[in-house]
Design a protein around this motif. Sequence first.
Motif: not given
Length: 246
Positions: A65-74, A176-181, A203-206
């Motif tokens: 669920r949620g929006t899966v990150p595709v850019d550089e993130v933590v 300096g990257f966003p962090c996705v919980p 379930i895994v929820d971004f």
Amino acid sequence: MATAFQWVRSLIFMITIYAWMLILGIVFAPYALFTKRGALQACKTYARSTMWLARWMVGIRTEVRGTVPVDEVVIGAKHQSFLDIIIIFDAIPHGKFIMKKELLWTPIIGMYARRLGCIPVDRGKKGAAVAKMVKDVAKEFTEPGQLVIYPQGTRVAPGVQKPYKVGTAVLYEGLGFPCVPVATNAGVFWPRTGVMRKPGLAIVDFLDPIEPGVARNEFLGRLESVIETRSDALMKEVGFVRDGVH
């Protein structure tokens, strides 16, 4: 009788997925040794086939669920079992994990972890380990990817409380990257110990990212609050509540 049957199915499943790991590891080894793409393809194949086997053999369905990150993130993820690792890795394009140093010496896993660019941490050295981790991560991020770290430092069983460590905040600040919980309920069906695997929806929820620039203490507080609150909700959704009442 039903419980005993599920336990036998679970045992056969566990033997199957570790045998399959060995087979895939050997088959892909020549490719993986010469290119990171080979290692990535091997691990993606293993993740997807393991989720398929989990559904077919023990009745565990998976959902992202949620929006899966595709850019550089933590990615700061709740960690309850091996299953949440598999689901997250399959969902993101180029996952790299902060992992305990001992895993580098594990057959098959160690070689592929190195090829993927995973970062080993000596958990016994604490402050020194965090400093080295930041240095190693900065070096590794010459190539794009999503860096996955477990803020509690280890697998935590559903319903168990464990403090969030500072390492995630240090990486968040340093890179300096966003962090996705990321929240999960995977441990309800695939526990951190034992053989039994229970049928149900893992379930895994971004969740919404925490943008760069938040002060360390505020960041850690927000990270823990959103992950724990959402993980509790996901576990409650499948019939588990934190105090152990089902």
